[in-house]
Motif scaffolding. Structure first.
Motif, PDB file in Angstrom:
ATOM      1  N   TRP A   1      66.537 -39.496 -43.559  1.00 27.04           N
ATOM      2  CA  TRP A   1      67.851 -39.428 -44.139  1.00 27.04           C
ATOM      3  C   TRP A   1      68.562 -38.141 -43.547  1.00 27.04           C
ATOM      4  O   TRP A   1      69.505 -38.051 -43.397  1.00 27.04           O
ATOM      5  CB  TRP A   1      67.659 -39.483 -45.750  1.00 27.04           C
ATOM      6  N   GLY A   2      67.492 -37.090 -43.246  1.00 29.99           N
ATOM      7  CA  GLY A   2      67.988 -35.812 -42.777  1.00 29.99           C
ATOM      8  C   GLY A   2      68.572 -35.925 -41.330  1.00 29.99           C
ATOM      9  O   GLY A   2      69.616 -35.606 -41.030  1.00 29.99           O
ATOM     10  N   LEU A   3      67.585 -36.780 -40.619  1.00 28.77           N
ATOM     11  CA  LEU A   3      68.220 -37.438 -39.234  1.00 28.77           C
ATOM     12  C   LEU A   3      69.753 -37.812 -39.080  1.00 28.77           C
ATOM     13  O   LEU A   3      70.547 -37.601 -38.600  1.00 28.77           O
ATOM     14  CB  LEU A   3      67.235 -38.273 -38.774  1.00 28.77           C
TER      15      LEU A   3
ATOM     16  N   ARG B   1      74.196 -34.230 -38.614  1.00 21.58           N
ATOM     17  CA  ARG B   1      74.823 -34.866 -37.178  1.00 21.58           C
ATOM     18  C   ARG B   1      74.747 -33.737 -36.402  1.00 21.58           C
ATOM     19  O   ARG B   1      74.997 -34.215 -34.870  1.00 21.58           O
ATOM     20  CB  ARG B   1      76.316 -35.131 -37.354  1.00 21.58           C
ATOM     21  N   ASP B   2      74.696 -32.534 -36.107  1.00 18.51           N
ATOM     22  CA  ASP B   2      74.767 -31.382 -35.394  1.00 18.51           C
ATOM     23  C   ASP B   2      73.378 -30.975 -34.733  1.00 18.51           C
ATOM     24  O   ASP B   2      73.235 -30.267 -33.874  1.00 18.51           O
ATOM     25  CB  ASP B   2      75.455 -29.949 -35.939  1.00 18.51           C
ATOM     26  N   ALA B   3      72.338 -31.795 -35.180  1.00 17.86           N
ATOM     27  CA  ALA B   3      70.988 -31.573 -34.588  1.00 17.86           C
ATOM     28  C   ALA B   3      70.915 -32.139 -33.300  1.00 17.86           C
ATOM     29  O   ALA B   3      71.567 -33.055 -32.866  1.00 17.86           O
ATOM     30  CB  ALA B   3      69.838 -32.211 -35.468  1.00 17.86           C
ATOM     31  N   PRO B   4      70.139 -31.728 -32.429  1.00 23.32           N
ATOM     32  CA  PRO B   4      69.960 -32.240 -31.118  1.00 23.32           C
ATOM     33  C   PRO B   4      69.391 -33.604 -31.324  1.00 23.32           C
ATOM     34  O   PRO B   4      68.263 -33.696 -31.945  1.00 23.32           O
ATOM     35  CB  PRO B   4      69.015 -31.318 -30.398  1.00 23.32           C
TER      36      PRO B   4
ATOM     37  N   ALA C   1      65.266 -34.239 -32.589  1.00 23.76           N
ATOM     38  CA  ALA C   1      65.270 -34.536 -33.907  1.00 23.76           C
ATOM     39  C   ALA C   1      64.661 -35.944 -34.108  1.00 23.76           C
ATOM     40  O   ALA C   1      63.856 -36.043 -35.122  1.00 23.76           O
ATOM     41  CB  ALA C   1      66.656 -34.333 -34.867  1.00 23.76           C
ATOM     42  N   GLN C   2      65.235 -36.768 -33.469  1.00 21.27           N
ATOM     43  CA  GLN C   2      64.754 -38.032 -33.404  1.00 21.27           C
ATOM     44  C   GLN C   2      63.275 -38.365 -33.374  1.00 21.27           C
ATOM     45  O   GLN C   2      62.454 -39.040 -34.127  1.00 21.27           O
ATOM     46  CB  GLN C   2      65.579 -39.419 -32.707  1.00 21.27           C
TER      47      GLN C   2
END
Length: 228
Positions: free
Chosen positions: A177-179, A183-186, A190-191
């Motif tokens: 859910w955090g992923l 939306r601004d995470a690399p 992140a994945q």
């Protein structure tokens, strides 16, 4: 003195051997995926590992390798669920984790063979299928992990392990859910961090199943000798 009749709290005698075979299939399949995923980062130097999602590695050179690796991971998840079910006492078994692992495996394989939409191009039905199946794979697998860990508390052989396995599974579920929300995470990094967290749980569960069922098999002979 006659032997006590078997109770429902003890798995069938053949269960450890069968579960051990499933644990080997699960562990080997998951490790094949890990090896292939790591190798692809060296085989595709043109892709930035921090910003490139795993889906981009499915497109172009060496894509079939990752597709086969996803299929192996699907097999590994299902094999682990079957092995745990066979190794656990009947009262602790539930069809829900197995069903969700199967659905997650199907969704993961679908993800592998339906390409994502590339940035800057028009959206396609194939890209939609890829996105939906990818999310379904994450959610089904992590939910299955949570439910499986909760069922372990009902088995006396797994009771000590279930609290931290549940905490780990909940961390995987929350990270999915955090992923989705961050939306601004690399995206690539992140994945891959979420995937690594999930793989760690799966491999740990495989190793625990392998060790417990392997230890359980040779104990019958000494016990039988003492009964004579």
């Amino acid at each position: 003195m006659a032997a006590d009749p078997p109770t429902r709290s003890v798995p069938p005698a053949a269960a450890p051997a069968v579960a051990h075979a499933w644990s080997l299939l699960a562990l080997s399949s998951i490790l094949v995926f890990v090896a292939a995923a790591l190798a692809l980062h060296g085989l595709r130097p043109e892709l930035d590992p921090v910003h490139s999602q795993m889906s981009l590695y499915l497109i172009g050179a060496w894509g079939p390798l990752l597709q086969a690796a996803y299929a192996c991971l699907s097999i590994g998840m299902i094999a682990l669920a079957v092995g745990l079910r066979r190794a656990m006492v009947p009262a602790s078994r539930s069809a829900a984790p197995l069903l969700l692992f199967v659905l997650g495996g199907i969704a993961l394989t679908t993800t592998a063979y339906a390409w994502m939409d590339l940035p800057g191009l028009d959206r396609t039905l194939e890209g939609l299928v890829h996105g939906v199946s990818a999310q379904a794979a994450f959610l089904c697998a992590t939910t299955a992990m949570v439910l499986q860990a909760m069922r372990l508390r009902l088995d006396p052989h797994w009771r000590r392990a279930w609290p931290w396995l549940l905490a780990w599974a909940l961390a995987c579920f929350a990270s999915v859910w955090g992923l989705a929300l961050w939306r601004d995470a690399p995206r690539g990094l992140a994945q891959k961090a979420v995937i690594a967290l999930m793989l760690g749980w799966l491999v740990t569960a495989c190793l625990m199943l392998w060790r417990r069922t392997r230890v359980g098999r040779p104990r019958a002979a000494p016990d039988a000798g003492r009964m004579r």
